[in-house]
Design a protein around this motif. Structure first.
Motif, PDB file in Angstrom:
ATOM      1  N   THR A  32      48.422  68.008  36.550  1.00 28.10           N
ATOM      2  CA  THR A  32      49.101  69.181  36.000  1.00 28.10           C
ATOM      3  C   THR A  32      49.182  69.048  34.478  1.00 28.10           C
ATOM      4  O   THR A  32      48.947  67.952  33.937  1.00 28.10           O
ATOM      5  CB  THR A  32      50.527  69.252  36.559  1.00 28.10           C
ATOM      6  OG1 THR A  32      51.225  68.086  36.098  1.00 28.10           O
ATOM      7  CG2 THR A  32      50.528  69.285  38.081  1.00 28.10           C
TER       8      THR A  32
ATOM      9  N   PHE B 293      53.817  77.027  33.413  1.00 25.62           N
ATOM     10  CA  PHE B 293      52.758  76.488  34.291  1.00 25.62           C
ATOM     11  C   PHE B 293      52.681  74.960  34.184  1.00 25.62           C
ATOM     12  O   PHE B 293      51.638  74.362  34.429  1.00 25.62           O
ATOM     13  CB  PHE B 293      51.395  77.123  33.965  1.00 25.62           C
ATOM     14  CG  PHE B 293      51.012  77.058  32.504  1.00 25.62           C
ATOM     15  CD1 PHE B 293      50.317  75.978  31.999  1.00 25.62           C
ATOM     16  CD2 PHE B 293      51.347  78.102  31.644  1.00 25.62           C
ATOM     17  CE1 PHE B 293      49.966  75.919  30.662  1.00 25.62           C
ATOM     18  CE2 PHE B 293      51.002  78.046  30.302  1.00 25.62           C
ATOM     19  CZ  PHE B 293      50.299  76.949  29.813  1.00 25.62           C
TER      20      PHE B 293
ATOM     21  N   ARG C 199      51.515  73.140  37.440  1.00 21.03           N
ATOM     22  CA  ARG C 199      50.416  73.746  38.191  1.00 21.03           C
ATOM     23  C   ARG C 199      49.150  72.903  37.971  1.00 21.03           C
ATOM     24  O   ARG C 199      48.958  72.341  36.894  1.00 21.03           O
ATOM     25  CB  ARG C 199      50.174  75.166  37.658  1.00 21.03           C
ATOM     26  CG  ARG C 199      49.264  76.006  38.528  1.00 21.03           C
ATOM     27  CD  ARG C 199      49.021  77.376  37.895  1.00 21.03           C
ATOM     28  NE  ARG C 199      50.257  78.132  37.685  1.00 21.03           N
ATOM     29  CZ  ARG C 199      50.341  79.232  36.936  1.00 21.03           C
ATOM     30  NH1 ARG C 199      49.266  79.701  36.340  1.00 21.03           N
ATOM     31  NH2 ARG C 199      51.493  79.852  36.791  1.00 21.03           N
TER      32      ARG C 199
ATOM     33  N   LEU D  89      44.628  77.090  35.741  1.00 23.11           N
ATOM     34  CA  LEU D  89      45.210  77.781  34.576  1.00 23.11           C
ATOM     35  C   LEU D  89      44.262  78.872  34.100  1.00 23.11           C
ATOM     36  O   LEU D  89      43.040  78.767  34.271  1.00 23.11           O
ATOM     37  CB  LEU D  89      45.433  76.780  33.439  1.00 23.11           C
ATOM     38  CG  LEU D  89      46.321  75.572  33.739  1.00 23.11           C
ATOM     39  CD1 LEU D  89      46.471  74.716  32.486  1.00 23.11           C
ATOM     40  CD2 LEU D  89      47.686  75.999  34.260  1.00 23.11           C
TER      41      LEU D  89
ATOM     42  N   GLN E 160      46.011  79.826  28.863  1.00 19.40           N
ATOM     43  CA  GLN E 160      46.921  78.715  29.192  1.00 19.40           C
ATOM     44  C   GLN E 160      46.212  77.384  28.985  1.00 19.40           C
ATOM     45  O   GLN E 160      46.787  76.432  28.458  1.00 19.40           O
ATOM     46  CB  GLN E 160      47.375  78.848  30.651  1.00 19.40           C
ATOM     47  CG  GLN E 160      48.302  80.014  30.898  1.00 19.40           C
ATOM     48  CD  GLN E 160      48.523  80.268  32.386  1.00 19.40           C
ATOM     49  OE1 GLN E 160      47.705  79.898  33.220  1.00 19.40           O
ATOM     50  NE2 GLN E 160      49.629  80.913  32.705  1.00 19.40           N
TER      51      GLN E 160
END
Lengths: 336, 244
Positions: free
Chosen positions: B91, B121, B124, B129, B133
């Motif tokens: 992540t 995010f 995530r 992404l 992002q």
């Protein structure tokens, strides 16, 4: 000292990141555990029946052998004395024969009914003087013999692909180039990869070892500590071999080919599925240059014959040699 | 008083018989946003790699504050590569933690998360992404160790208009911090808005060098795109064209 601490901190970070990547890839993680278990069970079922030949005889030498070896239902193969007696004590053979001068030496396993029958046949059919030797030891099932092979094979795939293929993937995607732009050194990166994969390999092997033993109760008479040592050295030898393959390779397809070129001979010649005792000498010599051969011979010696450290020291030394050469080549030639 | 932070003299880089960079000379002042402009194959990325210390020149030199690139040069520069992958399954939080641990005195993760608006995010999988992002994360990773020089290789390529504007804001903030920024781009508006100094490259050589306004004024054209077209016969890409 401060520099060493910094280096350890960076190695630990890469080690943790690689472990996270592996653990979160549930499909690969699961497959590493499930695949060897499935193979062990399949082989346990397929090879649980009796062997085709009624009797097997192992001969030391080929000259002037007794007529017995030509009888219908008798299968013979040649081996040196150590191997032959080792097979006899595991009841992988029923009788061992050696012709010396004008006499015939033979050995039987005191626990083997087949051996007792062959002994009587030999005494009735052989004119030359006979000298008897006896060994003992319980018969081993195929599953007892093949479990170390499957664990070793799983370790080989996990080590070679888990490092070799992954490093090439990192290179192809530009991730290694990104790491190059940080203070992380080649040694730190490579060491973290080795340690991470070693942890994965040892953990997966231990789970499979314990899990299959609970159900199949295969033979394990030796030291667990020695077995762990063999797994450690074998894992390291094959991981560093994977790194050496990946150290400059830029294409995943080429890496795939190279890894197959290394694993396929080991799969065939290292004794994963069957013993090479009856194969030509050159094949047996070739097998000795493969790390998996030494892992399996040492592991079987410990698991089936209660071998000690001294008995497997040569195998361990060869594995250490593989580690040193593999890591040296990797560090020397590694390209981000 | 500005100071020359990087100077390039007779810089040349060839691969076998292909000359990617062919005798460049320029200087980059501290705190400046310096742009390398040119079409594909002009030598922008190779020049950037030589300035970053990622590649060694075939001949010529790159000097840092008047001397050779120091051993800890990688600690002083932050690089956002044009195309870079991150480890699968990690992540943005994992990546920030990983890259922060490579340095002795990283910027606090909370500050980076806030500055680059990574919070929404943060946990995530980085593979999921959006382009914008992802670029914000890569920029944050390039800045974890608070570098004095930041390299941005086509940072807005492939981004939607909103993400592009967001990234311009981030770059403007970095300039305001007093960092030296060196960026490559295809986009005229980006170069005009962000860069204090430009070098226009073609086939590995310098065509023109100066401030965007000066270049346009001296050539008597309306914008950089027209200027570039008149120099090379090759159009650069207008931001609006890419958006459309």
């Amino acid at each position: 000292m401060k520099s060493a601490m910094r280096s350890l901190k960076r190695m630990k970070a890469v080690f943790v990141a690689r472990n996270l990547e592996y653990l979160r890839d549930r499909a690969s993680f699961g497959w590493n555990l499930v695949f060897p278990v499935l193979i062990v069970f399949a082989l346990a079922v397929v090879f649980s029946g009796p062997t085709k030949a009624l009797f097997t005889v192992t001969t030391i030498g080929q000259e002037a052998l007794p007529e017995l070896v030509k009888f219908p239902g008798v299968e013979s193969l040649e081996a040196d004395r150590t191997k032959a007696l080792e097979r006899l004590s595991r009841q992988q053979t029923d009788l061992v024969l050696e012709v010396r001068d004008q006499s015939v030496n033979y050995w039987v396993n005191g626990n083997s009914a087949a051996g007792a029958i062959l002994e009587i046949l030999l005494q009735y059919t052989e004119d030359r003087p006979l000298e008897r030797g006896e060994t003992d030891g319980q018969a081993i099932r195929y599953v007892d013999w093949v479990v170390p092979g499957i664990l070793g094979m799983n370790m080989m795939y996990s080590a070679l692909w888990g490092v070799g293929y992954v490093v090439v993937r990192y290179r192809q995607s530009g991730y290694l180039r990104r790491l190059k732009a940080t203070p992380l050194t080649k040694f730190e990166f490579l060491s973290a990869q080795v340690l991470s994969r070693l942890l994965v390999t040892l953990t997966a092997s231990s789970i499979v070892f314990i899990g299959t033993n609970l159900i199949l109760d295969y033979k394990m008479v030796g030291s667990i500590a020695l077995l762990v040592l063999i797994a450690l050295m074998g894992g390291l030898a094959m991981i560093t071999l994977g790194l050496a393959i990946a150290c400059r390779t830029e294409s995943k397809e080429f890496a795939d080919g190279l890894l197959n070129a290394v694993t396929f001979p080991m799969l065939l010649l290292s004794g994963v599925w069957f013993s090479l005792d009856g194969s030509p000498q050159w094949v047996q010599t070739m097998a000795q240059v493969l790390p998996l051969t030494h892992v399996l011979e040492a592991a079987r010696a410990v698991m089936l014959d209660n071998a000690g450290f001294a008995d497997i020291a040569l195998h361990l030394s060869v594995l250490v040699g593989f580690c040193v050469v593999g890591m040296g080549v990797s560090i020397k030639l590694f390209k981000w | 008083m500005t100071e020359t932070i990087l100077a390039v003299r007779g810089l040349r880089k060839s691969y076998d018989d292909v000359v990617a960079v062919d005798g460049l000379d320029f200087e980059i002042e501290s705190g400046q946003c310096f742009g390398l402009l040119g079409p594909n194959g002009a030598g922008k990325s190779t020049t950037l790699a030589l300035l970053e210390g990622m590649e060694l020149p075939t001949s010529g030199s790159v000097t840092y504050r008047g001397g050779a690139l120091p051993a800890d040069y990688q600690d002083r520069v932050g690089i956002q590569f044009q195309a870079t992958a991150l480890q699968d399954y990690l992540t943005p939080f994992d990546n920030l933690k990983l890259f922060s641990s490579f340095y002795d005195d990283p910027i606090s993760m909370d500050r980076l998360i806030e500055q680059f608006r990574l919070g929404e995010f943060l946990h995530r999988d980085a593979r999921r992404l959006s382009g914008g992002q992802r670029q914000r994360l890569l920029l944050a990773l390039a800045l974890v160790h608070n570098p004095e020089i930041v390299f941005l290789d086509e940072p807005t390529t492939g981004l939607d208009p909103r993400s592009r504007r967001d990234l311009w804001d981030v770059v403007t903030d970095l300039k305001a911090d007093g960092r030296t920024l060196i960026l490559t781009t295809h986009y005229m508006e980006e170069a005009e808005v962000l860069c204090d100094q430009l070098v226009i490259l073609s086939h590995g050589q310098t065509l023109l060098q100066g401030t965007p306004k000066q270049l346009i004024k001296d050539a008597g054209v309306v914008d950089l795109d027209t200027l570039f077209l008149s120099l090379t016969g090759e159009p650069l890409v207008k931001t609006q064209e890419v958006i459309e």
